[in-house]
Design an enzyme around this catalytic site. Structure first.
Site, mmCIF file in Angstrom:
data_model
loop_
_atom_site.group_PDB
_atom_site.id
_atom_site.type_symbol
_atom_site.label_atom_id
_atom_site.label_comp_id
_atom_site.label_asym_id
_atom_site.label_seq_id
_atom_site.Cartn_x
_atom_site.Cartn_y
_atom_site.Cartn_z
ATOM 1 N N ARG A 10 -7.961 10.705 -0.021
ATOM 2 C CA ARG A 10 -8.215 9.391 0.572
ATOM 3 C C ARG A 10 -7.075 8.984 1.510
ATOM 4 N NH1 ARG A 10 -11.450 5.613 -1.708
ATOM 5 N NH2 ARG A 10 -9.911 3.962 -1.439
ATOM 6 N N ARG A 58 0.893 11.760 8.098
ATOM 7 C CA ARG A 58 1.027 11.846 9.558
ATOM 8 C C ARG A 58 2.428 12.275 9.982
ATOM 9 N NH1 ARG A 58 -1.153 6.484 9.496
ATOM 10 N NH2 ARG A 58 -3.429 6.593 9.430
ATOM 11 N N ARG A 75 -11.346 2.609 -15.128
ATOM 12 C CA ARG A 75 -10.061 1.924 -15.178
ATOM 13 C C ARG A 75 -10.298 0.473 -14.795
ATOM 14 N NH1 ARG A 75 -6.218 4.105 -17.853
ATOM 15 N NH2 ARG A 75 -4.484 3.580 -16.441
ATOM 16 N N ARG A 100 1.608 -1.972 -8.112
ATOM 17 C CA ARG A 100 1.926 -2.580 -6.821
ATOM 18 C C ARG A 100 1.952 -4.097 -6.955
ATOM 19 N NH1 ARG A 100 -3.711 -1.124 -3.492
ATOM 20 N NH2 ARG A 100 -5.111 -2.162 -4.927
ATOM 21 N N GLU A 148 0.014 -5.783 -10.211
ATOM 22 C CA GLU A 148 -1.230 -5.113 -10.595
ATOM 23 C C GLU A 148 -0.941 -4.026 -11.636
ATOM 24 O OE1 GLU A 148 -3.552 -4.642 -6.964
ATOM 25 O OE2 GLU A 148 -4.418 -2.837 -7.848
ATOM 26 N N TYR A 189 -16.565 6.042 -6.532
ATOM 27 C CA TYR A 189 -15.412 5.322 -5.973
ATOM 28 C C TYR A 189 -15.769 5.022 -4.515
ATOM 29 C CZ TYR A 189 -10.191 5.027 -5.344
ATOM 30 O OH TYR A 189 -8.890 4.655 -5.116
ATOM 31 N N ASP A 231 -15.896 2.779 -0.931
ATOM 32 C CA ASP A 231 -15.323 1.726 -0.102
ATOM 33 C C ASP A 231 -16.448 0.796 0.351
ATOM 34 O OD1 ASP A 231 -12.674 2.538 -0.263
ATOM 35 O OD2 ASP A 231 -12.884 3.976 1.369
HETATM 36 N N1 UDP Z 1 -1.390 6.915 -4.558
HETATM 37 C C1 UDP Z 1 -0.121 7.216 -4.973
HETATM 38 N N2 UDP Z 1 0.928 6.496 -4.464
HETATM 39 C C2 UDP Z 1 0.763 5.490 -3.594
HETATM 40 C C3 UDP Z 1 -0.546 5.170 -3.194
HETATM 41 C C4 UDP Z 1 -1.609 5.899 -3.695
HETATM 42 O O1 UDP Z 1 0.076 8.111 -5.781
HETATM 43 O O2 UDP Z 1 1.755 4.865 -3.183
HETATM 44 C C5 UDP Z 1 -2.506 7.719 -5.113
HETATM 45 C C6 UDP Z 1 -3.112 7.103 -6.374
HETATM 46 O O3 UDP Z 1 -3.491 8.145 -7.251
HETATM 47 C C7 UDP Z 1 -4.329 6.390 -5.845
HETATM 48 C C8 UDP Z 1 -4.775 7.333 -4.733
HETATM 49 O O4 UDP Z 1 -3.553 7.829 -4.170
HETATM 50 O O5 UDP Z 1 -5.327 6.234 -6.843
HETATM 51 C C9 UDP Z 1 -5.630 6.688 -3.664
HETATM 52 O O6 UDP Z 1 -4.914 5.595 -3.111
HETATM 53 P P1 UDP Z 1 -5.628 4.345 -2.480
HETATM 54 O O7 UDP Z 1 -4.595 3.508 -1.837
HETATM 55 O O8 UDP Z 1 -6.786 4.799 -1.669
HETATM 56 O O9 UDP Z 1 -6.149 3.593 -3.787
HETATM 57 P P2 UDP Z 1 -6.978 2.223 -3.920
HETATM 58 O O10 UDP Z 1 -6.508 1.268 -2.869
HETATM 59 O O11 UDP Z 1 -8.412 2.608 -3.781
HETATM 60 O O12 UDP Z 1 -6.616 1.786 -5.292
#
Ligand code: UDP
Length: 368
Positions: free
Chosen positions: A171, A175, A247, A277, A298, A346, A348
């Protein structure tokens, strides 16, 4: 024809709207006291800040028709999600980009140099990665994986990254430029008046009756010719084969004056920090100004029967159960399962809307 739509999130609202515009009436029910499902936004009475009550939602898509669909119904403001990550005592740019690599390794590498540098650390990609950890080791190497992904993912999913599918990491972009936009999609934004206002506009049609605080009861099926079900797939069948794992999230809300963290999303991948976060909601609406600020810490954990489901887990145990529920769903008469919960994926927001449009259109074609 009597149509019942269970769930007033994007799936239910888009289907109701498409049917209404084709001349079909429907009733949309939702067990919650509000519409818009987990995209629900509301103004904080204390601070005036627009809150993403079930966590942050940023609209991003490459689907021009979906973008047109939402922007023709509500004003969208430009929004770039520029996530930061506080790890091991420093703040870094996310997703992993040239700035992160140079910050983290104390370098001044240019794009091609950084690419070669990461390639020298990354695991060979001769066999495709089948789990999150292998995918990360192939993509970024062990140092970045252990600092930014391992702890965060363990907290988010409650599992070893070795047990999780590689698709979860895919996901995120990686870059070798200074582009720190969390998403790579062509169209990105946030509705100026929030998502609940957008969903209200979809539902605002004389052929749509919306009833809140109304849980589905199996007796309702008798009076419906067709049901569109966007609630939990296993819930439709009374959980008779067992529960699909999710979850859930707990949000610890706090307020502050001015600006608490200077950005909308600050990730905390360190394993000794219990939350994943902190989101600061006023930064999702930079076109507004507020003297005070509202933040959510969170925390992710396994969802119990009374918790709000957020992320479907979809590991091998769930896959078997899911296949069994999918077989029941295929045999169910006059019910269409839609959306994140109805299909246990999952999703979007843009994909949810795309699928709801397709579902409604296919239904209308079948009726002709
Ligand atoms: N992830 C991570 N570190 C980060 C951000 C994301 O390990 O700083 C991993 C984590 O397993 C997460 C996945 O990447 O579930 C996908 O991230 P995304 O930001 O898409 O998650 P969402 O916003 O859908 O919770």
């Amino acid at each position: 024809m009597t149509i019942l739509i269970v769930g007033a999130g994007f799936s239910g609202a888009v289907i109701a709207r498409e049917l209404a515009e084709a001349g079909l009436s429907s009733t949309v029910i939702d067990s919650r006291p509000h519409i818009a499902g987990n995209c629900h936004t509301e103004r904080c009475a204390e601070t005036g800040v627009m809150l993403h009550r079930y966590g942050p939602h940023i609209f991003h898509t490459d689907d021009a028709e979906v973008w047109d669909y939402v922007t023709s119904r509500a004003t969208f403001m430009p929004f770039r999600n520029q996530v930061k990550s506080t790890a091991r005592g420093a703040v870094y740019s996310m997703p992993i980009n040239l700035h992160t690599i140079n910050q983290f390794f104390g370098q001044t590498l240019r794009p091609a140099e950084a690419q070669a540098f990461i390639a020298s650390r990354a695991a060979p990609a001769d066999v495709p990665a089948t789990n999150f950890e292998d995918q990360a080791l192939q993509m970024v190497g062990p140092e970045i994986y252990e600092t930014f992904f391992k702890g965060y993912t363990e907290k988010q999913w409650g599992l070893s990254p070795r047990a999780l599918p590689a698709s979860i990491l895919k996901r995120l972009p990686m870059r070798f430029t200074y582009d720190d936009n969390y998403f790579s999609h062509r169209f990105q934004g946030i509705p100026q008046q929030g998502y609940t206002d957008l969903v209200a506009r979809l539902l605002d049609h004389p052929a749509i009756l919306t009833r809140l605080n109304t849980p589905y009861d199996p007796s309702m099926a008798a009076s419906a010719d067709h049901i569109f079900w966007s609630g939990p797939l296993d819930g439709y069948f009374g959980f008779r084969l067992g529960r699909l794992g999710y979850r859930t999230l707990d949000f610890e809300r706090f307020t502050d004056t001015g600006d608490h963290q200077g950005c909308a999303v600050m990730n905390y991948p360190d394993p000794d920090v219990p939350y994943t976060r902190i989101t600061e909601h006023k930064h999702f609406a930079p076109w507004e100004s507020h003297a005070r600020t509202v933040c959510y810490r969170e925390y992710a954990r396994a969802a119990g029967p009374d918790d709000i489901p957020y992320y479907p887990i979809r590991l091998s145990a769930e896959q078997t159960l899911l296949a069994d529920y999918e077989a029941l769903a295929r045999d169910a008469q006059n019910v269409t399962f839609v959306g994140r919960l109805g299909t246990y994926r999952y999703l979007d927001m843009d994909v949810t809307i795309r699928e709801a449009l397709n579902t409604a259109r296919a239904f209308l074609v079948r009726r002709r």
